[in-house]
Design a protein around this motif. Structure first.
Motif, PDB file in Angstrom:
ATOM      1  N   SER A  95      22.961  81.652  48.017  1.00  0.00           N
ATOM      2  CA  SER A  95      23.130  80.575  48.990  1.00  0.00           C
ATOM      3  C   SER A  95      22.279  79.388  48.561  1.00  0.00           C
ATOM      4  O   SER A  95      21.207  79.562  47.982  1.00  0.00           O
ATOM      5  CB  SER A  95      22.742  81.058  50.386  1.00  0.00           C
TER       6      SER A  95
ATOM      7  N   ASP B 254       8.483  88.723  52.622  1.00  0.00           N
ATOM      8  CA  ASP B 254       7.308  88.526  51.752  1.00  0.00           C
ATOM      9  C   ASP B 254       6.051  89.102  52.401  1.00  0.00           C
ATOM     10  O   ASP B 254       5.227  89.716  51.728  1.00  0.00           O
ATOM     11  CB  ASP B 254       7.104  87.030  51.457  1.00  0.00           C
TER      12      ASP B 254
ATOM     13  N   GLN C  76      13.198  85.655  54.369  1.00  0.00           N
ATOM     14  CA  GLN C  76      12.343  85.914  53.208  1.00  0.00           C
ATOM     15  C   GLN C  76      10.870  85.718  53.542  1.00  0.00           C
ATOM     16  O   GLN C  76      10.013  86.421  53.021  1.00  0.00           O
ATOM     17  CB  GLN C  76      12.753  85.016  52.027  1.00  0.00           C
TER      18      GLN C  76
ATOM     19  N   THR D 219      24.973  73.223  53.317  1.00  0.00           N
ATOM     20  CA  THR D 219      24.679  74.567  52.822  1.00  0.00           C
ATOM     21  C   THR D 219      25.979  75.189  52.338  1.00  0.00           C
ATOM     22  O   THR D 219      27.029  75.000  52.943  1.00  0.00           O
ATOM     23  CB  THR D 219      24.085  75.472  53.923  1.00  0.00           C
TER      24      THR D 219
ATOM     25  N   ILE E 129      14.104  81.256  45.594  1.00  0.00           N
ATOM     26  CA  ILE E 129      14.217  80.230  46.631  1.00  0.00           C
ATOM     27  C   ILE E 129      13.556  78.949  46.123  1.00  0.00           C
ATOM     28  O   ILE E 129      12.442  78.995  45.612  1.00  0.00           O
ATOM     29  CB  ILE E 129      13.540  80.688  47.945  1.00  0.00           C
TER      30      ILE E 129
ATOM     31  N   GLY F  76       8.507  74.812  62.397  1.00  0.00           N
ATOM     32  CA  GLY F  76       8.630  73.363  62.483  1.00  0.00           C
ATOM     33  C   GLY F  76       9.583  72.786  61.454  1.00  0.00           C
ATOM     34  O   GLY F  76       9.547  71.606  61.152  1.00  0.00           O
TER      35      GLY F  76
ATOM     36  N   PRO G  66      18.615  83.009  55.106  1.00  0.00           N
ATOM     37  CA  PRO G  66      17.933  83.746  54.033  1.00  0.00           C
ATOM     38  C   PRO G  66      16.481  83.276  53.818  1.00  0.00           C
ATOM     39  O   PRO G  66      15.606  84.084  53.533  1.00  0.00           O
ATOM     40  CB  PRO G  66      18.790  83.459  52.796  1.00  0.00           C
ATOM     41  N   GLU G  67      16.229  81.967  53.972  1.00  0.00           N
ATOM     42  CA  GLU G  67      14.856  81.466  53.801  1.00  0.00           C
ATOM     43  C   GLU G  67      13.953  81.988  54.913  1.00  0.00           C
ATOM     44  O   GLU G  67      12.812  82.392  54.680  1.00  0.00           O
ATOM     45  CB  GLU G  67      14.849  79.930  53.823  1.00  0.00           C
TER      46      GLU G  67
ATOM     47  N   THR H  54      18.504  79.029  48.288  1.00  0.00           N
ATOM     48  CA  THR H  54      17.834  79.395  49.542  1.00  0.00           C
ATOM     49  C   THR H  54      17.636  80.909  49.622  1.00  0.00           C
ATOM     50  O   THR H  54      17.307  81.453  50.660  1.00  0.00           O
ATOM     51  CB  THR H  54      18.643  78.923  50.769  1.00  0.00           C
ATOM     52  N   LYS H  55      17.876  81.589  48.481  1.00  0.00           N
ATOM     53  CA  LYS H  55      17.806  83.050  48.489  1.00  0.00           C
ATOM     54  C   LYS H  55      17.295  83.518  47.134  1.00  0.00           C
ATOM     55  O   LYS H  55      17.568  82.859  46.124  1.00  0.00           O
ATOM     56  CB  LYS H  55      19.223  83.581  48.740  1.00  0.00           C
TER      57      LYS H  55
ATOM     58  N   ALA I 147      13.844  73.279  59.755  1.00  0.00           N
ATOM     59  CA  ALA I 147      15.143  73.928  59.936  1.00  0.00           C
ATOM     60  C   ALA I 147      15.500  74.690  58.670  1.00  0.00           C
ATOM     61  O   ALA I 147      16.049  74.143  57.731  1.00  0.00           O
ATOM     62  CB  ALA I 147      16.203  72.882  60.258  1.00  0.00           C
ATOM     63  N   LEU I 148      15.156  75.979  58.655  1.00  0.00           N
ATOM     64  CA  LEU I 148      15.415  76.792  57.475  1.00  0.00           C
ATOM     65  C   LEU I 148      16.822  77.384  57.531  1.00  0.00           C
ATOM     66  O   LEU I 148      17.438  77.441  58.593  1.00  0.00           O
ATOM     67  CB  LEU I 148      14.408  77.943  57.421  1.00  0.00           C
ATOM     68  N   THR I 149      17.308  77.865  56.388  1.00  0.00           N
ATOM     69  CA  THR I 149      18.529  78.658  56.385  1.00  0.00           C
ATOM     70  C   THR I 149      18.131  80.092  56.745  1.00  0.00           C
ATOM     71  O   THR I 149      16.945  80.451  56.665  1.00  0.00           O
ATOM     72  CB  THR I 149      19.198  78.650  54.996  1.00  0.00           C
TER      73      THR I 149
ATOM     74  N   ILE J 263      23.926  81.467  56.130  1.00  0.00           N
ATOM     75  CA  ILE J 263      23.392  80.545  55.112  1.00  0.00           C
ATOM     76  C   ILE J 263      23.190  79.137  55.646  1.00  0.00           C
ATOM     77  O   ILE J 263      22.641  78.283  54.967  1.00  0.00           O
ATOM     78  CB  ILE J 263      24.304  80.509  53.868  1.00  0.00           C
TER      79      ILE J 263
ATOM     80  N   LYS K 233      21.267  74.928  49.392  1.00  0.00           N
ATOM     81  CA  LYS K 233      21.299  73.812  50.345  1.00  0.00           C
ATOM     82  C   LYS K 233      20.943  72.523  49.635  1.00  0.00           C
ATOM     83  O   LYS K 233      20.349  72.547  48.550  1.00  0.00           O
ATOM     84  CB  LYS K 233      20.330  74.066  51.497  1.00  0.00           C
TER      85      LYS K 233
ATOM     86  N   ASN L  56      20.971  87.525  56.263  1.00  0.00           N
ATOM     87  CA  ASN L  56      21.482  87.480  54.891  1.00  0.00           C
ATOM     88  C   ASN L  56      22.736  86.623  54.774  1.00  0.00           C
ATOM     89  O   ASN L  56      22.938  85.961  53.766  1.00  0.00           O
ATOM     90  CB  ASN L  56      21.821  88.899  54.418  1.00  0.00           C
TER      91      ASN L  56
END
Lengths: 129, 418
Positions: free
Chosen positions: A67, B76, B72, A53, A97, B62, B68-69, A115-116, B64-66, B52, A69, B49
Motif C-alpha cells: 500500500s 513495532d 505497524q 492512497t 514504510i 495527531g 497499515p501505518e 505505507t506498509k 491521519a495515518l493509513t 489502506i 500514499k 491490513n
C-alpha cells in the motif's frame, strides 16, 4: 450574501461549515470546531486538495501488493492522473514504510511512499540449493 | 489421541487486531509478565491490513495515518516489548475457568490464563442476513471482502458496481473502485440517512459525483451466472418498497455495506452474558464481562466508528486484565447504566461509582440541537449539548466519580434542546 456549504473531511467530526461570500471574497466562515476546518474550507474554495492512497505490485515480496500514499495532499483534479501514474509503478521487496516508490509524481514535488512493510519472500535469491 | 500442548500465561489476548495489540501492550505495561496474543490470521493487525486509506490515528497521534501505518506502530511496540504471539492459530473454546483451546500448526494447545481479553473484532452482515430477493449469481460481495480482494490481492472485481448500504466501508470502496477504473453507478441506503460518517460521504461519494439513493432498497438482483443488473426501489416508513419507484441498473457487481456484527461465538459458548443490542458482552467499568477474569473490548464489544477509540478501550481492558492476573481487587459495578429515549445503547453496563467513567453510546437517529441528559432515574446528573448527533458516530460522555456515586442507576437519554 451568497454562501456555500462544506463538510470538513479532516477528522471524523465531519463539521458542517458555511462560507459566506461578498462578491468573490470570503466574508465569513462559520461552523468549524477547529482551525483546521477553516483552513480546509479556504483551500477548498481556491484550490481543493486530496490525499491519495492506492497499491503497487511488489516483486519477490511476501505480499502481492504494497500500500502506498502521496506524502502530501495533491491538487484534487490531479488525483485520477496520479493514480494512473502509480498504477504503472512496481516495487521490489523488501519495502519499508516511508520508502519512496515514485519521486515527484507528475512534477508536483510530492512523492509516493510505501505505507506498509513487505519482507522478501523466503527462499528468493538465497543462492543455489 | 495426541496430547495437547499445555501452557500457562498471565494474560491471554484473543485476536491480534488493533484491540488485541493495544490490550496486550497495556497488560504488559501494567505489570503482566507473561502476555500472549493469539491471532487467527496470517499476520497481526487485523482489518487494518486492508484499510489502506487515510484517517486513522488523528486522536492518538495527531496525524491521519493509513491503516497499515497505524497498526505497524503497535506491532513495532509488541515486537520491542517481546510480547509473544501465535499466528494462524484459531481459538476453538474459551471456558469460564479461563482455559483456552487453540488449534494451530503445531497441534492443539490448552492455555490456562490468569485473565483473558476478548478482542475478536466484528464481521460483516452478509446477503443471507438481509434477505435480498432475486437470483444467486456471482458478483455479490460484502464491501470488506471486496476491499480484501482489491487492496491485498490486486484483483479486479468488476466494471459496473452498485453498492447496497452506505456503511463506511461501502463508501470507502466506492471511491477506491472509481479510482481503479470501475464505474460506481449508485449507492442505495434503506434508511433516510447515511449510516457512514459525513466526511466519507463528502470525500468518497460527492467528490466523484456518485449518486446516493436514501430510503431505497434492492427489490431484485438479476443474472444467472454473473450479476447482470439490480433493481432498487424507494421504501415507505415501514421499509416496504413503493410500486412505481423502481430503478434498474445494468451492472456486474454488487457490494453490500449493511452493517457489522461483533464476533462473539466464543463469548456465548463461554456462557458470558451478551447485550443483544450491541451484540457484545455485558461489561462493567473495568471492561470485565459477566465471567470474572474475562474482559472484552474493541469491535467484539461494540462496533466502533474510529480505531483510536478501539485502542483506548483496549488499553483499559489490558490494564484491568493485568490487575486481575496479579490478584489485585477491582471495583465491582453495582450501578446499572441504561439507554433512555433516543439512545440505542450505553456502555459500560455497570459502574461502581468509585471512579470517573467515560460512557460510550450511540443515538437511534440523526438529530440536531439536542441535549444528552444523564439522570439517576429521577434527578438530572449532567446535561451535554450537541449541535449534531448521528447514529454513525460513537459518542463519549465523561462523568466524574462525584457525579455518579450514590446513584442507584444511570439513564442517558436524548432530548430536543428547545
Amino acid at each position: 450574501m451568497p454562501s456555500k456549504n462544506y463538510v470538513c473531511i479532516i477528522c471524523p467530526n465531519s463539521c458542517e461549515i458555511v462560507a459566506d461570500f461578498s462578491g468573490k471574497e470570503v466574508a465569513k466562515i462559520i461552523g468549524q470546531s477547529c482551525r483546521k476546518g477553516e483552513e480546509y474550507v479556504r483551500k477548498e474554495i481556491v484550490a481543493p486538495e486530496r490525499g491519495l492512497t492506492t497499491t503497487v505490485p511488489v516483486k519477490n515480496g511476501d505480499a502481492a501488493l504494497v500500500s502506498v500514499k502521496a506524502s502530501k495532499t495533491l491538487p484534487k483534479e490531479l488525483i485520477p492522473k496520479a493514480v494512473s501514474a502509480v498504477a504503472k509503478a512496481r516495487a521490489e521487496a523488501p519495502v519499508k514504510i516511508g520508502d519512496v516508490i515514485i519521486k515527484n509524481v507528475l512534477g508536483t514535488g510530492v512523492d509516493i511512499v510505501a505505507t506498509k512493510n513487505v519482507s522478501r519472500k523466503a527462499g528468493i535469491n538465497t543462492g543455489q540449493d | 489421541m495426541s496430547e495437547m500442548i499445555v501452557k500457562s500465561v498471565d494474560v491471554a489476548v484473543v485476536g491480534g487486531g488493533p484491540a488485541g495489540l493495544s490490550a496486550a501492550l497495556s497488560a504488559k505495561k501494567n505489570g503482566a509478565k507473561n502476555v500472549l496474543i493469539i491471532e487467527r490470521g496470517e499476520s497481526l493487525g487485523g482489518i487494518l491490513n486492508q484499510c489502506i486509506h487515510e484517517g486513522f490515528g488523528i486522536d492518538s497521534f495527531g496525524e491521519a495515518l493509513t491503516g497499515p501505518e497505524y497498526m505497524q506502530r503497535f506491532i513495532d511496540q509488541v515486537e520491542s516489548e517481546r510480547i509473544p504471539y501465535m499466528r494462524n492459530s484459531m481459538v476453538l473454546r474459551v471456558s469460564k475457568d479461563r482455559k483456552i483451546i487453540v488449534s494451530s500448526k503445531e497441534g492443539l494447545y490448552e492455555i490456562t490464563a490468569g485473565s483473558i481479553v476478548l478482542c475478536m473484532g466484528c464481521r460483516e452482515r452478509t446477503r443471507g442476513q438481509i434477505c435480498t430477493p432475486g437470483t444467486r449469481p456471482a458478483g455479490v460481495y460484502t464491501a470488506g471482502a471486496a476491499q480484501n480482494y482489491i487492496n491485498l490481492r490486486g484483483y479486479r472485481i468488476g466494471e459496473r458496481v452498485v453498492i447496497l448500504g452506505s456503511g463506511d466501508i461501502g463508501l470507502i470502496m466506492a471511491r477506491r473502485l472509481t479510482l481503479e477504473g470501475a464505474k460506481v453507478l449508485a449507492v442505495a441506503e434503506i434508511m433516510p440517512y447515511s449510516s457512514g460518517l459525513p466526511r466519507n460521504m463528502a470525500q468518497c461519494l460527492y467528490d466523484y459525483e456518485i449518486p446516493l439513493f436514501l430510503s431505497h432498497t434492492v427489490v431484485e438482483i438479476h443474472g444467472k451466472k454473473r450479476v447482470e443488473a439490480v433493481t432498487i426501489a424507494q421504501v415507505d416508513e415501514r421499509f416496504k418498497p413503493l410500486k412505481g419507484t423502481e430503478k434498474k441498473f445494468e451492472c456486474d457487481t454488487i457490494l453490500l455495506s449493511v452493517g457489522l456484527i461483533p464476533e462473539n461465538e466464543l463469548t456465548r459458548d463461554a456462557g458470558i452474558m451478551i447485550d443483544e443490542t450491541t451484540g457484545g458482552a455485558v461489561v462493567d467499568e473495568s471492561l470485565q464481562t459477566s465471567v470474572a477474569g474475562i474482559y472484552a473490548c474493541g469491535n467484539a464489544l461494540h462496533v466502533h466508528d474510529v480505531v483510536d477509540y478501539v485502542s483506548l478501550e483496549a488499553e483499559k481492558a489490558g490494564k484491568s486484565a493485568a490487575k486481575n492476573a496479579a490478584g489485585r481487587q477491582q471495583e465491582k459495578g453495582t450501578i446499572k447504566a441504561k439507554p433512555g429515549e433516543g439512545v440505542r445503547y450505553v456502555l459500560p453496563h455497570k459502574v461502581s461509582g468509585h471512579a470517573d467513567v467515560k460512557f460510550s453510546l450511540r443515538v437511534s437517529s440523526p438529530e440536531r440541537n439536542v441535549k444528552l441528559i444523564v439522570t439517576d432515574g429521577e434527578r438530572v446528573i449532567k446535561t451535554f449539548m450537541k449541535t449534531r448527533v448521528n447514529p454513525a458516530e460513537m459518542i463519549q460522555l465523561p462523568l466524574k466519580k462525584s457525579e455518579i456515586s450514590g446513584s442507584r442507576e444511570i439513564i442517558i437519554k436524548l432530548q430536543n434542546a428547545k
